[in-house]
Motif scaffolding. Structure first.
Motif, PDB file in Angstrom:
ATOM      1  N   ASN A 196      71.461  18.404  46.898  1.00  0.00           N
ATOM      2  CA  ASN A 196      71.065  18.501  45.486  1.00  0.00           C
ATOM      3  C   ASN A 196      70.662  17.137  44.941  1.00  0.00           C
ATOM      4  O   ASN A 196      69.672  17.009  44.219  1.00  0.00           O
ATOM      5  CB  ASN A 196      72.211  19.083  44.656  1.00  0.00           C
ATOM      6  N   ASP A 197      71.451  16.092  45.286  1.00  0.00           N
ATOM      7  CA  ASP A 197      71.106  14.742  44.827  1.00  0.00           C
ATOM      8  C   ASP A 197      69.763  14.307  45.405  1.00  0.00           C
ATOM      9  O   ASP A 197      68.953  13.659  44.724  1.00  0.00           O
ATOM     10  CB  ASP A 197      72.190  13.744  45.260  1.00  0.00           C
ATOM     11  N   LEU A 198      69.524  14.682  46.676  1.00  0.00           N
ATOM     12  CA  LEU A 198      68.272  14.281  47.338  1.00  0.00           C
ATOM     13  C   LEU A 198      67.066  14.919  46.667  1.00  0.00           C
ATOM     14  O   LEU A 198      66.049  14.263  46.438  1.00  0.00           O
ATOM     15  CB  LEU A 198      68.317  14.684  48.816  1.00  0.00           C
ATOM     16  N   THR A 199      67.185  16.215  46.319  1.00  0.00           N
ATOM     17  CA  THR A 199      66.046  16.904  45.706  1.00  0.00           C
ATOM     18  C   THR A 199      65.778  16.445  44.288  1.00  0.00           C
ATOM     19  O   THR A 199      64.710  16.672  43.743  1.00  0.00           O
ATOM     20  CB  THR A 199      66.277  18.427  45.703  1.00  0.00           C
ATOM     21  N   LYS A 200      66.782  15.800  43.633  1.00  0.00           N
ATOM     22  CA  LYS A 200      66.605  15.328  42.263  1.00  0.00           C
ATOM     23  C   LYS A 200      65.955  13.949  42.192  1.00  0.00           C
ATOM     24  O   LYS A 200      65.702  13.454  41.100  1.00  0.00           O
ATOM     25  CB  LYS A 200      67.949  15.290  41.546  1.00  0.00           C
ATOM     26  N   LEU A 201      65.710  13.334  43.351  1.00  0.00           N
ATOM     27  CA  LEU A 201      65.155  11.977  43.342  1.00  0.00           C
ATOM     28  C   LEU A 201      63.692  11.937  42.926  1.00  0.00           C
ATOM     29  O   LEU A 201      63.143  10.883  42.669  1.00  0.00           O
ATOM     30  CB  LEU A 201      65.328  11.333  44.734  1.00  0.00           C
ATOM     31  N   GLY A 202      63.040  13.097  42.881  1.00  0.00           N
ATOM     32  CA  GLY A 202      61.680  13.158  42.347  1.00  0.00           C
ATOM     33  C   GLY A 202      60.631  12.490  43.211  1.00  0.00           C
ATOM     34  O   GLY A 202      59.834  11.700  42.742  1.00  0.00           O
ATOM     35  N   LEU A 203      60.649  12.811  44.534  1.00  0.00           N
ATOM     36  CA  LEU A 203      59.646  12.240  45.429  1.00  0.00           C
ATOM     37  C   LEU A 203      58.285  12.858  45.134  1.00  0.00           C
ATOM     38  O   LEU A 203      58.165  14.071  45.004  1.00  0.00           O
ATOM     39  CB  LEU A 203      60.055  12.507  46.883  1.00  0.00           C
ATOM     40  N   HIS A 204      57.271  12.050  45.012  1.00  0.00           N
ATOM     41  CA  HIS A 204      55.926  12.516  44.701  1.00  0.00           C
ATOM     42  C   HIS A 204      54.968  12.140  45.829  1.00  0.00           C
ATOM     43  O   HIS A 204      55.016  11.025  46.356  1.00  0.00           O
ATOM     44  CB  HIS A 204      55.416  11.887  43.395  1.00  0.00           C
ATOM     45  N   ARG A 205      54.114  13.103  46.185  1.00  0.00           N
ATOM     46  CA  ARG A 205      53.048  12.805  47.123  1.00  0.00           C
ATOM     47  C   ARG A 205      51.782  12.458  46.342  1.00  0.00           C
ATOM     48  O   ARG A 205      51.675  12.795  45.158  1.00  0.00           O
ATOM     49  CB  ARG A 205      52.786  13.992  48.058  1.00  0.00           C
ATOM     50  N   SER A 206      50.843  11.806  46.962  1.00  0.00           N
ATOM     51  CA  SER A 206      49.650  11.329  46.269  1.00  0.00           C
ATOM     52  C   SER A 206      48.393  11.980  46.827  1.00  0.00           C
ATOM     53  O   SER A 206      48.275  12.217  48.030  1.00  0.00           O
ATOM     54  CB  SER A 206      49.514   9.798  46.403  1.00  0.00           C
ATOM     55  N   VAL A 207      47.491  12.300  45.925  1.00  0.00           N
ATOM     56  CA  VAL A 207      46.150  12.746  46.304  1.00  0.00           C
ATOM     57  C   VAL A 207      45.194  11.631  45.886  1.00  0.00           C
ATOM     58  O   VAL A 207      45.096  11.303  44.705  1.00  0.00           O
ATOM     59  CB  VAL A 207      45.773  14.065  45.598  1.00  0.00           C
ATOM     60  N   VAL A 208      44.547  11.032  46.845  1.00  0.00           N
ATOM     61  CA  VAL A 208      43.727   9.846  46.597  1.00  0.00           C
ATOM     62  C   VAL A 208      42.255  10.181  46.759  1.00  0.00           C
ATOM     63  O   VAL A 208      41.850  10.878  47.701  1.00  0.00           O
ATOM     64  CB  VAL A 208      44.107   8.704  47.567  1.00  0.00           C
ATOM     65  N   GLU A 209      41.472   9.707  45.822  1.00  0.00           N
ATOM     66  CA  GLU A 209      40.017   9.807  45.949  1.00  0.00           C
ATOM     67  C   GLU A 209      39.435   8.404  45.802  1.00  0.00           C
ATOM     68  O   GLU A 209      39.615   7.751  44.780  1.00  0.00           O
ATOM     69  CB  GLU A 209      39.449  10.729  44.874  1.00  0.00           C
ATOM     70  N   LEU A 210      38.796   7.958  46.844  1.00  0.00           N
ATOM     71  CA  LEU A 210      38.213   6.621  46.860  1.00  0.00           C
ATOM     72  C   LEU A 210      36.708   6.748  46.671  1.00  0.00           C
ATOM     73  O   LEU A 210      36.047   7.511  47.376  1.00  0.00           O
ATOM     74  CB  LEU A 210      38.538   5.925  48.192  1.00  0.00           C
ATOM     75  N   HIS A 211      36.186   6.018  45.696  1.00  0.00           N
ATOM     76  CA  HIS A 211      34.777   6.185  45.370  1.00  0.00           C
ATOM     77  C   HIS A 211      34.191   4.854  44.898  1.00  0.00           C
ATOM     78  O   HIS A 211      34.882   4.041  44.289  1.00  0.00           O
ATOM     79  CB  HIS A 211      34.619   7.236  44.267  1.00  0.00           C
ATOM     80  N   SER A 212      32.943   4.643  45.207  1.00  0.00           N
ATOM     81  CA  SER A 212      32.243   3.452  44.732  1.00  0.00           C
ATOM     82  C   SER A 212      30.759   3.768  44.544  1.00  0.00           C
ATOM     83  O   SER A 212      30.163   4.507  45.335  1.00  0.00           O
ATOM     84  CB  SER A 212      32.409   2.305  45.742  1.00  0.00           C
ATOM     85  N   ASP A 213      30.198   3.239  43.487  1.00  0.00           N
ATOM     86  CA  ASP A 213      28.760   3.368  43.223  1.00  0.00           C
ATOM     87  C   ASP A 213      28.005   2.113  43.641  1.00  0.00           C
ATOM     88  O   ASP A 213      26.934   1.802  43.101  1.00  0.00           O
ATOM     89  CB  ASP A 213      28.516   3.650  41.734  1.00  0.00           C
ATOM     90  N   ALA A 214      28.591   1.402  44.609  1.00  0.00           N
ATOM     91  CA  ALA A 214      27.977   0.146  45.028  1.00  0.00           C
ATOM     92  C   ALA A 214      26.556   0.330  45.538  1.00  0.00           C
ATOM     93  O   ALA A 214      25.672  -0.508  45.289  1.00  0.00           O
ATOM     94  CB  ALA A 214      28.831  -0.523  46.103  1.00  0.00           C
ATOM     95  N   SER A 215      26.334   1.442  46.256  1.00  0.00           N
ATOM     96  CA  SER A 215      24.994   1.665  46.816  1.00  0.00           C
ATOM     97  C   SER A 215      23.934   1.734  45.715  1.00  0.00           C
ATOM     98  O   SER A 215      22.869   1.102  45.810  1.00  0.00           O
ATOM     99  CB  SER A 215      24.980   2.958  47.633  1.00  0.00           C
TER     100      SER A 215
END
Length: 493
Positions: A196-215
């Motif tokens: 229960n303590d472990l599940t309350k730690l609020g671990l979050h996964r990340s969705v990353v989008e990498l983008h550049s308009d350099a071209s």
């Protein structure tokens, strides 16, 4: 008399052989307070206790069983299996999160390499005096990629550590047949608490989008003084969480004989459901989605919560109080939970590890677990629902102002939400990841909000009156004004 050398040698050899023999020390479950062997299990507090504890700390408790009986009950029931299943589900989430984290790192590498390659090809076509601009762009890209990768590497390491810990818990549960009964109970309670303590730690996964308009920018480089910053867009989603902007509601089933004004209810630890049907003054008990018990409650029930393993709290409108009822037969244990008389009706309530919160139209009553008033929090008129999240923030909604509010534990308003389709927000709940769900009865919809009361999505559903989530799940039941209560599951599109 001096022993011959040969005897000295034999004594030494015997000593060495004995020292290498494995000595198995029997494990004992001991009382934390008195260091005595535990003999009893207090069901009310889920604590092991010795004989001295029984007659001092737990003599007023309703249910105390022998530890052997408790162990036999754990083995004969599916309680241990359910905890094992929860561990397995959480381990699966960790594995998935680890895989997604590794794939995200690969995506960042590949995408950043592609951006660098395109930028390099175009850089060769521009004049030398813009080299500084391009180098600034490179530095920005590398910096953001490095920061994000370092964060994701730390995330993957954390997930791996938790996976190993959960796997060790699961292995301990699998070996129950070889474990002494008191140790089995001790291990079960220890693993359950730590899980229960472990599940309350609020671990979050990340969705990353990498983008550049350099071209595009490099094609117009002669007109530019500098390149646009690299955009690293990261969305934080709780571990096992769901992106509600692209989710849908999938109906699991309808609960039989649940028509009428269902105003509240709760899930029990074993997955069973208890509903409060205000219109017929009944409590309905469902197991495996089947109605197994129906009890008439004097005074019309409004809402139900399970505060202890063997007890239910039921708000009784005409009594203007909360009754304590036995979970098995739904019989009254105590008529008055609140020790001090209050003015007004109690419509719904929520429970945290420390307090019980009761919505009473113009105020929210904050109580300790003994029923004593701690604080009276003034809110907007016609506040019929209250919930509390893991941060102990209080969420309520007013059917007069048509607004939802998020308050700190002391009652200070932090966030609020209103919407043209939110005209009578009667019922609400908070999911395990902190998202807020509010039922709009007259406009036939459910609004899903972030923990800071920002709209994610509006789901269309007929006449929702109340909503309650199963623990650590996106499965919920939705009560209705006139239709049957339905069980829903929020799933990805």
């Amino acid at each position: 008399m001096q022993l011959p050398k040969i005897i000295h040698w034999c004594q030494k050899q015997i000593h060495v052989c004995i020292s290498k023999l494995p000595i198995e020390i029997e494990r004992q479950a001991l009382c934390n307070t008195h260091s005595a062997p535990v003999k009893y299990m207090c069901v009310d507090h889920e604590e092991l206790c010795c004989a001295e504890c029984l007659f001092t700390q737990h003599r007023k408790c309703n249910q105390v069983d022998g530890v052997e009986k408790t162990a036999e009950g754990l083995l004969q029931s599916d309680t241990v299996d359910r905890l094992g299943q929860k561990l397995q589900q959480y381990e699966d989430c960790l594995i998935q999160a680890k895989t997604e984290g590794e794939e995200t790192i690969k995506y960042i590498d590949e995408t950043s390499d592609k951006i660098l390659e395109e930028s390099t090809e175009l850089r060769d076509k521009v004049l030398k005096h813009i080299n500084n601009v391009v180098e600034t762009h490179f530095t920005d890209l590398v910096k953001k990629v490095k920061e994000e990768k370092e964060r994701l590497v730390n995330f993957v390491d954390t997930v791996s550590d938790r996976k190993l810990l959960v796997a060790s818990y699961a292995q301990t549960l699998k070996e129950t047949g070889k474990t002494p009964l008191p140790i089995l109970v001790q291990d079960y309670l220890k693993i359950k608490q730590q899980f229960n303590d472990l599940t309350k730690l609020g671990l979050h996964r990340s969705v990353v989008e990498l983008h550049s308009d350099a071209s595009k920018e490099l094609l117009r480089i002669l007109e530019c003084f500098q390149l646009e910053e690299v955009k690293m867009m990261t969305v934080s989603i709780p571990l096992g969480g769901l992106d509600f902007t692209s989710a849908r509601m999938k109906m699991v089933c309808e609960l039989p004989d649940s028509e009428g004004d269902v105003t509240g209810g709760c899930y029990l630890e074993n997955g069973d459901i208890v509903l409060a049907r205000h219109s017929s003054k009944e409590c309905l008990y469902y197991s495996n989605e089947k109605l197994v018990r129906k009890n008439i409650i004097k005074g019309s029930p409004r809402d139900i919560i399970c505060m202890q393993p063997s007890e239910l709290l039921i708000s009784v409108q005409l009594e203007r109080n909360i009754g304590i009822f036995d979970l098995v037969d739904l019989k009254t244990i105590k008529d008055q939970f609140i020790t001090k008389h209050i003015e007004g009706f109690i419509y719904s309530f929520a429970v945290s590890s420390e307090y019980v919160y009761a919505a009473c139209s113009t105020f929210i009553l904050k109580l300790d677990h003994e029923g004593n008033t701690v604080e009276k929090i003034i809110v907007d008129t016609s506040t019929y629902s209250v919930a509390v999240n893991k941060q102990q923030e209080i969420i309520s909604s007013s059917c007069e102002t048509h607004k939802l509010s998020v308050r700190s534990q002391c009652g200070k308003k932090m966030y609020s939400y209103s919407h043209e389709k939110l005209r009578y927000p009667y019922g609400l709940d908070v999911s395990f990841c902190g998202n807020i769900f509010v039922c709009e009865q007259t406009s036939n919809n459910i609004h899903v909000l972030t923990p800071t009361a920002e709209l994610l999505k509006v789901f269309e559903i007929a006449s929702p009156r109340c909503i309650r989530f199963k623990e650590n799940s996106y499965i919920c039941f939705v009560g209705s004004k006139g239709n049957k209560t339905k069980i829903w599951d929020f799933v990805p599109t």
